[in-house]
Motif scaffolding. Sequence first.
Motif, PDB file in Angstrom:
ATOM      1  N   UNK A  10       0.815  -1.225   0.000  1.00 20.73           N
ATOM      2  CA  UNK A  10       0.000   0.000   0.000  1.00 20.73           C
ATOM      3  C   UNK A  10       0.841   1.265   0.000  1.00 20.73           C
ATOM      4  N   UNK A  11       2.128   1.123  -0.304  1.00 24.31           N
ATOM      5  CA  UNK A  11       3.001   2.295  -0.335  1.00 24.31           C
ATOM      6  C   UNK A  11       4.046   2.266   0.765  1.00 24.31           C
ATOM      7  N   UNK A  16       6.806   1.694   6.344  1.00 24.10           N
ATOM      8  CA  UNK A  16       7.662   2.292   7.370  1.00 24.10           C
ATOM      9  C   UNK A  16       6.997   2.200   8.743  1.00 24.10           C
ATOM     10  N   UNK A  17       5.696   2.461   8.791  1.00 23.68           N
ATOM     11  CA  UNK A  17       4.966   2.408  10.054  1.00 23.68           C
ATOM     12  C   UNK A  17       5.093   1.034  10.701  1.00 23.68           C
ATOM     13  N   UNK A  49      -0.599   8.850   8.482  1.00 23.41           N
ATOM     14  CA  UNK A  49      -1.417   7.994   7.622  1.00 23.41           C
ATOM     15  C   UNK A  49      -2.900   8.301   7.755  1.00 23.41           C
ATOM     16  N   UNK A  50      -3.337   8.472   9.004  1.00 22.94           N
ATOM     17  CA  UNK A  50      -4.750   8.760   9.250  1.00 22.94           C
ATOM     18  C   UNK A  50      -5.159  10.062   8.553  1.00 22.94           C
TER      19      UNK A  50
END
Length: 415
Positions: A10-11, A16-17, A49-50
């Motif tokens: 998803x990118x 990274x998260x 992200x949110x």
Amino acid sequence: MRKLLVRTGNGSLPDFFWNLLSLGFLLLPIGVNISTPFFVASAFLGIVQIILKKNRLKKKDLVFLCLPLLYLLTGVSLVYTENLKTGSDLIVRMLPLIIFPIIFLFIEEEKGIVRRLFIMLLFGILISMAINLFYAFSNSLSIVDGSLVFDSSFEGGYSFYESFNHGGNHFFGTRFAKTIHPTYLSLYILTSLLYFSYSRISFFYVIIIFLLFSLFLLSSRAALMILAVYIFLYIIHSGNGRWKNTMTALIVFSGILMVLLNPRVKTFYERIVDFGKKENFNYTTSEQSRILIYKSCLELIKHSPLVGYGVGDANNELFEEYRKNSYLVLVKNKYNAHSQYFQTWLQAGILTFFILIFPLGYLLFKAVGEPFVLAMLLTFVIIMAFESLLVRYNGIMFYAILMPFILRRERHLFK
């Protein structure tokens, strides 16, 4: 090592998260300072992200909000606390309880991500135990008159079993755990033991034996009790093929560790029996101290059940209760409530206590037919009965991240 990296497809931002979160899990059993930057960075990326993705939250996950609500109600108690420094320090430390549950309301973990987190946690446990063993051996070896002498007793000159009544042993319990507190390391081991008993991994039996041996060395009585619960659940659900095949080693070795080998089982029973004969509480063992601590907590709750004493003053009120009753050992060691249930009630009253236990009760009702989720839940229920889990960083961070996963109760998350 590349296989351990998370690739969501998803990118780069989600990747990274999750990878920063994985590194945090790897370092959590090793120390507070070394793991904190990775959790802070992952929290930041989660919030980003949110904002960017504008994902919709799922109504079925709204129970996650019990954790942020617990944080907010505890924070409100700062209004009537006198010791603002102590209270504000704890509120800052508890920030993961509001950040990560909200992140997981909008970001849903995919199949295999939880598995990678537990694998990284397992590597962290391995490193932590290696460090603890290194210190245990280095503290036990000495050169006397030109000869190498091995003496693992903390006070020196005692046998392995004698050392438990004379200052402890370098290879056992609190004396052994040099990286983090043994209760929290035991918590990580128990959840890993449970996870890998349900979700197979290479070298399965070697890992199970290693985790059980680690529990033996750490010798947490709460951990031994949780192992007993795992055995009970196994007996009930032994018809389930997955549990029947993968829990066999757990039953055999935990039974040996708890009943035949672990000396703290024997000393625990003896000291509890002796408590009834005790008249002078100036000196108490750790087991007897717990009884006095819980007695003091109940006495304080009786006087302020609705709002407690404030997040900064709860421990001070407890210390004063110890002094009033001449519990000198408790005063000297400045013991907190040693139970998250009592700790929360003393800090912020009965409403906050019910917010604390609501997600646990919700899961207990929903997970009766799911032995893995039930066992994971009972791990936290029991550990919180004997430890103020949400006071230390190691407990706060682990609870804030893992509890939302458990609350989702999705079977595929744990495969």
